[in-house]
Design a protein around this motif. Structure first.
Motif, PDB file in Angstrom:
ATOM      1  N   GLU A 245      44.894  41.866  -2.539  1.00  0.00           N
ATOM      2  CA  GLU A 245      45.796  41.555  -1.425  1.00  0.00           C
ATOM      3  C   GLU A 245      45.510  40.165  -0.863  1.00  0.00           C
ATOM      4  O   GLU A 245      46.429  39.398  -0.561  1.00  0.00           O
ATOM      5  CB  GLU A 245      45.647  42.610  -0.336  1.00  0.00           C
ATOM      6  N   LYS A 246      44.228  39.826  -0.716  1.00  0.00           N
ATOM      7  CA  LYS A 246      43.857  38.494  -0.217  1.00  0.00           C
ATOM      8  C   LYS A 246      44.372  37.403  -1.139  1.00  0.00           C
ATOM      9  O   LYS A 246      44.855  36.359  -0.696  1.00  0.00           O
ATOM     10  CB  LYS A 246      42.348  38.392  -0.058  1.00  0.00           C
TER      11      LYS A 246
ATOM     12  N   HIS B 131      34.179  39.385  -7.086  1.00  0.00           N
ATOM     13  CA  HIS B 131      34.663  39.592  -5.712  1.00  0.00           C
ATOM     14  C   HIS B 131      34.528  38.303  -4.916  1.00  0.00           C
ATOM     15  O   HIS B 131      35.466  37.860  -4.240  1.00  0.00           O
ATOM     16  CB  HIS B 131      33.869  40.707  -5.026  1.00  0.00           C
TER      17      HIS B 131
ATOM     18  N   ALA C 266      41.783  45.382  -1.740  1.00  0.00           N
ATOM     19  CA  ALA C 266      41.684  44.419  -0.640  1.00  0.00           C
ATOM     20  C   ALA C 266      41.515  43.005  -1.160  1.00  0.00           C
ATOM     21  O   ALA C 266      42.042  42.048  -0.567  1.00  0.00           O
ATOM     22  CB  ALA C 266      40.507  44.786   0.265  1.00  0.00           C
TER      23      ALA C 266
ATOM     24  N   LYS D 157      37.488  35.477  -3.540  1.00  0.00           N
ATOM     25  CA  LYS D 157      37.605  35.066  -2.138  1.00  0.00           C
ATOM     26  C   LYS D 157      37.577  33.549  -2.016  1.00  0.00           C
ATOM     27  O   LYS D 157      38.313  32.974  -1.209  1.00  0.00           O
ATOM     28  CB  LYS D 157      36.481  35.707  -1.325  1.00  0.00           C
TER      29      LYS D 157
END
Length: 338
Positions: A205-206, A175, A202, A179
């Protein structure tokens, strides 16, 4: 980012320039991590190492990184060994222990708990992992490793290919790494997992908003054919409702020398955040790869010292003073002779 006195809670705090600064400082830590020199720049400083969830590498790596800068480490290991078992709040624990320490590293099984603790702390707090949420220093050392491995082959952190394999739902390391990858350009990601353990939507999507190409699949062998990095993860059994549920997925994606040789490009780098589950029923990263030159998992752990030393130095404002407090080592080991 102003690092002095800051908390490190999430990789979302960083911009690309911050990553470059951390890695530049990490590069300067090599002679101390390799025991070629000693520095006492943090002599007298105290690290409170608070690990309320099982850990070997992260806990010891934080402690060693602080020791290598000359500091002292005090540890609390396990909830049962702390006053949290008596009902003490994270607020009270933070207020008390931050009075004993100059900086605190914390791991806790609940997402968001480290941020809650940091809000009450009087000194900087570094997140050593909060549940299935994030593990920012692991992501930094992973990215630092990827950079070093790719640069050795003429590549960079822009425009490379990576396959992430295993429990992507509960794996806080992937995760955080995803990011961080959003700060770079034209990364191609293949996310390999059972549908039930897929990367959170999520996060995907980022990645796509950052302009990266993301492929989601449950097929291992075709996914490692044309990538620069294979990043394997274990099934996070401690995050499941029951052992039986975790056992449904154990051993689902096994990478061994035969599969790697037949399906991956010869110079593909193999990474894993560790611990790898070496039990026969799991064995997601086989020991028959131990001597393979592409296996970078122990280079990762070595790099973890460099990155964590860099963060300590930057958070305490001494990154430019490390060499001033350096001296030659006074002992010899076989490692120093190699």
């Amino acid at each position: 980012m102003d690092f002095i006195g800051a908390n490190i809670l999430s990789v979302s705090q960083f911009e690309r320039g911050d990553i470059d600064r951390i890695f530049a400082v990490a590069d300067t830590m090599v002679p101390y991590a390799r025991r070629e020199k000693v520095t006492r720049v943090l002599e007298g400083a105290i690290l409170g190492n608070m690990f309320f969830e099982p850990s070997t590498r992260t806990r010891v790596s934080f402690g060693c990184a602080f020791n290598l800068l000359g500091g002292t480490v005090r540890e609390t290991v396990g909830v049962s060994a702390s006053s949290l078992a008596k009902g003490e709040s994270l607020y009270d624990t933070a207020r008390v222990l931050s009075g004993y320490s100059d900086i605190i590293c914390m791991r806790h099984p609940q997402a968001g708990s480290v941020a809650e603790f940091a809000a009450a702390s009087r000194v900087p707090v570094v997140n050593g992992g909060d549940g299935a949420n994030e593990h920012p220093t692991q992501a930094l050392l992973d990215l630092y490793t990827i950079r070093k491995e790719l640069e050795g082959k003429g590549g960079s952190l822009d425009n490379f290919r990576i396959a992430m394999i295993g429990d992507l739902k509960h794996g806080r390391t992937v995760h955080s790494l995803c990011k961080l990858l959003c700060l770079f350009e034209k990364v191609q990601l293949v996310l390999v997992s059972p549908g039930e353990l897929a990367m959170p939507a999520a996060v995907v999507e980022k990645l796509r908003e950052a302009g990266h190409q993301v492929t989601i699949t449950d097929q291992l062998e075709p996914s490692i054919k044309h990538v620069d990095i294979v990043y394997s993860t274990r099934i996070q059994e401690e995050r499941f409702a029951s052992q039986a549920e975790a056992d449904r997925y154990r051993g689902r994606f096994r990478l061994n020398r035969d599969i790697f040789t037949r399906h991956a490009e010869p110079n593909t780098v193999i990474m894993h955040p560790l611990p790898r589950d070496s039990r026969a029923e799991a064995n997601e990263l086989d020991s028959d790869l131990n001597e393979h030159p592409s296996l970078a998992i122990f280079r990762q752990t070595d790099n973890g010292l460099l990155v964590r030393m860099a963060l300590f130095a930057m958070l305490l404002g001494v990154e430019d003073k490390v060499a001033q407090y350096a001296r030659p080592i006074t002992w010899q080991t076989r490692r120093n002779e190699v």
